[in-house]
Design a protein around this motif. Structure first.
Motif, PDB file in Angstrom:
ATOM      1  N   LEU A  61       0.840  -1.198   0.000  1.00 20.83           N
ATOM      2  CA  LEU A  61       0.000   0.000   0.000  1.00 20.83           C
ATOM      3  C   LEU A  61       0.874   1.246   0.000  1.00 20.83           C
ATOM      4  O   LEU A  61       1.865   1.335   0.728  1.00 20.83           O
ATOM      5  N   LYS A  62       0.481   2.210  -0.809  1.00 25.66           N
ATOM      6  CA  LYS A  62       1.172   3.494  -0.865  1.00 25.66           C
ATOM      7  C   LYS A  62       0.111   4.569  -1.068  1.00 25.66           C
ATOM      8  O   LYS A  62      -0.827   4.388  -1.833  1.00 25.66           O
ATOM      9  N   MET A  63       0.269   5.690  -0.361  1.00 26.77           N
ATOM     10  CA  MET A  63      -0.706   6.771  -0.423  1.00 26.77           C
ATOM     11  C   MET A  63      -0.035   8.016  -0.995  1.00 26.77           C
ATOM     12  O   MET A  63       1.114   8.312  -0.700  1.00 26.77           O
ATOM     13  N   ASN A  64      -0.768   8.745  -1.824  1.00 29.80           N
ATOM     14  CA  ASN A  64      -0.289  10.014  -2.360  1.00 29.80           C
ATOM     15  C   ASN A  64      -0.649  11.108  -1.355  1.00 29.80           C
ATOM     16  O   ASN A  64      -1.818  11.359  -1.092  1.00 29.80           O
ATOM     17  N   SER A  65       0.367  11.776  -0.788  1.00 31.51           N
ATOM     18  CA  SER A  65       0.122  12.733   0.293  1.00 31.51           C
ATOM     19  C   SER A  65      -0.625  13.973  -0.196  1.00 31.51           C
ATOM     20  O   SER A  65      -1.492  14.496   0.505  1.00 31.51           O
ATOM     21  N   GLU A  66      -0.323  14.466  -1.401  1.00 37.77           N
ATOM     22  CA  GLU A  66      -1.023  15.644  -1.919  1.00 37.77           C
ATOM     23  C   GLU A  66      -2.500  15.345  -2.174  1.00 37.77           C
ATOM     24  O   GLU A  66      -3.378  16.158  -1.885  1.00 37.77           O
ATOM     25  N   LYS A  67      -2.761  14.162  -2.691  1.00 32.55           N
ATOM     26  CA  LYS A  67      -4.147  13.768  -2.935  1.00 32.55           C
ATOM     27  C   LYS A  67      -4.904  13.599  -1.617  1.00 32.55           C
ATOM     28  O   LYS A  67      -6.076  13.938  -1.517  1.00 32.55           O
ATOM     29  N   PHE A  68      -4.214  13.099  -0.580  1.00 32.82           N
ATOM     30  CA  PHE A  68      -4.843  12.950   0.729  1.00 32.82           C
ATOM     31  C   PHE A  68      -5.261  14.308   1.296  1.00 32.82           C
ATOM     32  O   PHE A  68      -6.383  14.476   1.763  1.00 32.82           O
ATOM     33  N   VAL A  69      -4.342  15.278   1.261  1.00 38.06           N
ATOM     34  CA  VAL A  69      -4.643  16.603   1.814  1.00 38.06           C
ATOM     35  C   VAL A  69      -5.793  17.240   1.037  1.00 38.06           C
ATOM     36  O   VAL A  69      -6.715  17.822   1.626  1.00 38.06           O
ATOM     37  N   GLU A  70      -5.760  17.122  -0.283  1.00 40.80           N
ATOM     38  CA  GLU A  70      -6.832  17.693  -1.106  1.00 40.80           C
ATOM     39  C   GLU A  70      -8.178  17.056  -0.784  1.00 40.80           C
ATOM     40  O   GLU A  70      -9.181  17.756  -0.609  1.00 40.80           O
ATOM     41  N   ASN A  71      -8.219  15.729  -0.676  1.00 43.37           N
ATOM     42  CA  ASN A  71      -9.470  15.034  -0.361  1.00 43.37           C
ATOM     43  C   ASN A  71      -9.954  15.358   1.044  1.00 43.37           C
ATOM     44  O   ASN A  71     -11.158  15.514   1.276  1.00 43.37           O
ATOM     45  N   PHE A  72      -9.031  15.452   1.995  1.00 39.42           N
ATOM     46  CA  PHE A  72      -9.421  15.751   3.374  1.00 39.42           C
ATOM     47  C   PHE A  72     -10.055  17.133   3.471  1.00 39.42           C
ATOM     48  O   PHE A  72     -11.110  17.301   4.085  1.00 39.42           O
ATOM     49  N   ILE A  73      -9.427  18.121   2.864  1.00 34.41           N
ATOM     50  CA  ILE A  73      -9.960  19.487   2.933  1.00 34.41           C
ATOM     51  C   ILE A  73     -11.308  19.576   2.224  1.00 34.41           C
ATOM     52  O   ILE A  73     -12.243  20.209   2.716  1.00 34.41           O
ATOM     53  N   ARG A  74     -11.433  18.913   1.075  1.00 30.30           N
ATOM     54  CA  ARG A  74     -12.708  18.940   0.339  1.00 30.30           C
ATOM     55  C   ARG A  74     -13.823  18.283   1.144  1.00 30.30           C
ATOM     56  O   ARG A  74     -14.903  18.857   1.313  1.00 30.30           O
ATOM     57  N   ARG A  75     -13.567  17.091   1.663  1.00 30.03           N
ATOM     58  CA  ARG A  75     -14.597  16.388   2.429  1.00 30.03           C
ATOM     59  C   ARG A  75     -14.928  17.113   3.735  1.00 30.03           C
ATOM     60  O   ARG A  75     -16.086  17.176   4.140  1.00 30.03           O
ATOM     61  N   PHE A  76     -13.916  17.642   4.405  1.00 26.60           N
ATOM     62  CA  PHE A  76     -14.152  18.338   5.670  1.00 26.60           C
ATOM     63  C   PHE A  76     -14.972  19.602   5.460  1.00 26.60           C
ATOM     64  O   PHE A  76     -15.877  19.900   6.230  1.00 26.60           O
ATOM     65  N   SER A  77     -14.679  20.339   4.382  1.00 28.32           N
ATOM     66  CA  SER A  77     -15.416  21.581   4.141  1.00 28.32           C
ATOM     67  C   SER A  77     -16.869  21.319   3.756  1.00 28.32           C
ATOM     68  O   SER A  77     -17.719  22.182   3.945  1.00 28.32           O
ATOM     69  N   GLU A  78     -17.160  20.135   3.236  1.00 26.44           N
ATOM     70  CA  GLU A  78     -18.539  19.799   2.890  1.00 26.44           C
ATOM     71  C   GLU A  78     -19.389  19.473   4.117  1.00 26.44           C
ATOM     72  O   GLU A  78     -20.608  19.579   4.061  1.00 26.44           O
ATOM     73  N   THR A  79     -18.755  19.083   5.218  1.00 27.85           N
ATOM     74  CA  THR A  79     -19.520  18.610   6.374  1.00 27.85           C
ATOM     75  C   THR A  79     -19.486  19.528   7.587  1.00 27.85           C
ATOM     76  O   THR A  79     -20.169  19.250   8.560  1.00 27.85           O
ATOM     77  N   VAL A  80     -18.713  20.612   7.553  1.00 28.67           N
ATOM     78  CA  VAL A  80     -18.574  21.443   8.747  1.00 28.67           C
ATOM     79  C   VAL A  80     -19.752  22.388   8.925  1.00 28.67           C
ATOM     80  O   VAL A  80     -20.508  22.662   7.996  1.00 28.67           O
ATOM     81  N   ASN A  81     -19.866  22.912  10.132  1.00 29.01           N
ATOM     82  CA  ASN A  81     -20.875  23.892  10.484  1.00 29.01           C
ATOM     83  C   ASN A  81     -20.350  25.278  10.143  1.00 29.01           C
ATOM     84  O   ASN A  81     -19.221  25.621  10.496  1.00 29.01           O
ATOM     85  N   ILE A  82     -21.133  26.073   9.473  1.00 25.33           N
ATOM     86  CA  ILE A  82     -20.666  27.384   9.022  1.00 25.33           C
ATOM     87  C   ILE A  82     -20.528  28.382  10.170  1.00 25.33           C
ATOM     88  O   ILE A  82     -19.848  29.396  10.042  1.00 25.33           O
TER      89      ILE A  82
END
Length: 144
Positions: A61-82
């Motif tokens: 298993l190998k993870m792309n760190s840039e893709k992880f950060v991009e996905n985390f920020i995108r998913r987190f911003s979709e679910t947070v309270n404004i």
């Protein structure tokens, strides 16, 4: 007439209590809610960032760190309270084995209730730190 007046006051009391509850919800934060949200976002982002081509070729298993950060920020911003302020901090992101440590500080918006002129503003933040590691217990044998 007397009974209808009581009914009117009960409705007014119910509406005012609902209004106060909505206002107080905007100025509070819950640690449990934030923890489970971060947990789900971290797990999903790590699964999306896995390099499946590398896994097919080598069996590791190998993870792309840039893709992880991009996905985390995108998913987190979709679910947070404004109504809350969040501070994201990525501590350790390892590509092999896939692991990531994330810290999120949550602050509520400042209120103007009981504020003195010139007084220092008190603010508190709830900080959640989470580390995720992806692993597999199966040994993949690539085809040659």
């Amino acid at each position: 007439m007397k009974e209808s007046l009581w009914g009117y006051w009960i409705v007014v009391l119910g509406v005012s209590i609902m209004g106060v509850m909505i206002l107080l919800q905007n100025y509070t934060t819950t640690n449990e809610q934030d923890f489970y949200m971060i947990h789900e976002v971290l797990e999903a982002s790590m699964y999306e960032a896995v390099d499946y081509g590398y896994y097919r070729d080598t069996g590791e298993l190998k993870m792309n760190s840039e893709k992880f950060v991009e996905n985390f920020i995108r998913r987190f911003s979709e679910t947070v309270n404004i109504n809350k302020n969040y501070t994201l901090t990525f501590y350790d992101i390892y590509e092999m084995p896939p692991a990531a440590s994330v810290s999120i500080a949550t602050k509520t918006n400042q209120s103007a209730f009981g504020k003195n002129q010139g007084a220092a503003e008190d603010s508190a933040a709830v900080v959640n730190k989470l580390t995720g590691i992806l692993y597999t217990n199966k040994k993949y044998q690539p085809r040659l």
